[in-house]
Design a protein around this motif. Sequence first.
Motif, mmCIF file in Angstrom:
data_model
loop_
_atom_site.group_PDB
_atom_site.id
_atom_site.type_symbol
_atom_site.label_atom_id
_atom_site.label_comp_id
_atom_site.label_asym_id
_atom_site.label_seq_id
_atom_site.Cartn_x
_atom_site.Cartn_y
_atom_site.Cartn_z
ATOM 1 N N ALA A 115 59.259 -6.774 -26.919
ATOM 2 C CA ALA A 115 58.032 -6.047 -26.579
ATOM 3 C C ALA A 115 58.259 -5.119 -25.397
ATOM 4 O O ALA A 115 57.800 -3.960 -25.391
ATOM 5 C CB ALA A 115 56.913 -7.041 -26.274
ATOM 6 N N LEU A 163 49.394 -3.733 -27.735
ATOM 7 C CA LEU A 163 50.492 -4.425 -28.392
ATOM 8 C C LEU A 163 49.918 -5.440 -29.367
ATOM 9 O O LEU A 163 48.979 -6.172 -29.043
ATOM 10 C CB LEU A 163 51.365 -5.152 -27.369
ATOM 11 C CG LEU A 163 52.505 -4.388 -26.718
ATOM 12 C CD1 LEU A 163 53.212 -5.294 -25.698
ATOM 13 C CD2 LEU A 163 53.509 -3.877 -27.739
ATOM 14 N N THR A 214 47.373 -7.110 -24.997
ATOM 15 C CA THR A 214 48.203 -7.657 -26.069
ATOM 16 C C THR A 214 47.404 -8.638 -26.916
ATOM 17 O O THR A 214 46.754 -9.547 -26.377
ATOM 18 C CB THR A 214 49.418 -8.403 -25.489
ATOM 19 O OG1 THR A 214 50.128 -7.528 -24.593
ATOM 20 C CG2 THR A 214 50.355 -8.857 -26.592
ATOM 21 N N VAL A 246 56.484 -7.108 -33.820
ATOM 22 C CA VAL A 246 55.855 -6.563 -32.618
ATOM 23 C C VAL A 246 55.539 -5.096 -32.890
ATOM 24 O O VAL A 246 56.424 -4.334 -33.300
ATOM 25 C CB VAL A 246 56.778 -6.681 -31.392
ATOM 26 C CG1 VAL A 246 56.063 -6.171 -30.140
ATOM 27 C CG2 VAL A 246 57.242 -8.121 -31.200
#
Length: 408
Positions: A139, A95, A155, A106
């Motif tokens: 997310a 991510l 992430t 995102v």
Amino acid sequence: MLERDQAVGLRNGRGHRGDDLRRLNTAAVMKHVFHHPGTFRSEIAAQLGLSAASVTNITSVLINDNLLEALPSPVGGQGRPRVPLQVDHRSSAVLGIHLGPRTTGVVLMGLDGKERAAVLVPHAGMGPGESIDLVVAAAENLVDTYAGTCTILGTGIATGGIVDREAGIIVDNPSAGWQNVRVMDLLRGRLPSPVILDNNARAAAQSELLYGNGRRTDDFVLMVITADIGSVMVDSGRIRSGFSQTAGQIAHLRVSDEPRECPCGRTGCLAVMASDDAVTRTAIEHGLPARNIDEVLALASAGGAAAIEILEQRNRYVGRAASSLLDIHDPELLVVAGTPAETPAFFGSLIAEVGKYAHAGHGAAGRVVLSSDHVFSLSLFAGATLVDALLADPLGVLGFGEGEGSLS
């Protein structure tokens, strides 16, 4: 904490010598395949000085954990077929989150640096806690909707201003009005681990090293020109953060004699002359129907002369700042990321200004290049910080504790 220059990567303390050696060798193999896709195990062993058995064991682990994949063997040849390897771009992803002052991007990103799915999250006027709640929800929805059976490895988060990566704190993001925000505390256990927080410029430089101009040279300076403004120096592949992690703060370089006041108390700073907000403000002052940078870009794209001149003037200011960076650091390349990269039609005005102001003149201007022009570039840059951590220590990322949401 992860030190950017450490070879061992994401780990707390030190283990046994054999464990350390295994982690170092695994990282070396992962990096080699990342930078040389299609390579064979025998080639890896020869070039890294490892035994064939060690390489076989390491690559087997990385394949089982969906970090590497075996490609079809070449047709023909004698003896046991050789199997080429590459990074598994389909089974694993990260991510990337660009925490913007009013809108956050995102993105679900493959290990090849390419977007798989993305979403924009507006949060103008909200505080950090409420904004991050919205970002986390977006997310989660993105992963639930698009990840499928893909493994999310962690992430990467990037934002503007001064960021203490080690402590996980946004020290000062002037565009958002956020100070001393303990992002890691707000995110703990809420996003795929590990979570890395860095500033936009350093994240952009990391992305350039992995996927962009860094493949041409590991000696460059990068400027990020968006709602936030910053720069970073990359020397022999190392990103310099500075003693207090504030290196590259160029927002208050004076680039104009105009009496436009800056919050710092001076006038003519790059921040108030060339940021996306500055461009929008100038457009409004000229009577253009634009409420944000995207609408200014749309007017210019449609041929609006006033909007085009405003963007070209912005690029001239950027060119003056770039000239100073070229004179001070003398890099092989100066890379410009952000809105100027999204409007390459006006890049000539930036280049001309560098040729006019830099000590080396047109020779310096020839070393200025644009970065990615992707609408989610800043989010992809953020994801690159996690990919870098993965390459530095694949086993550390894979074995990271559940639900910590931090590197500490």
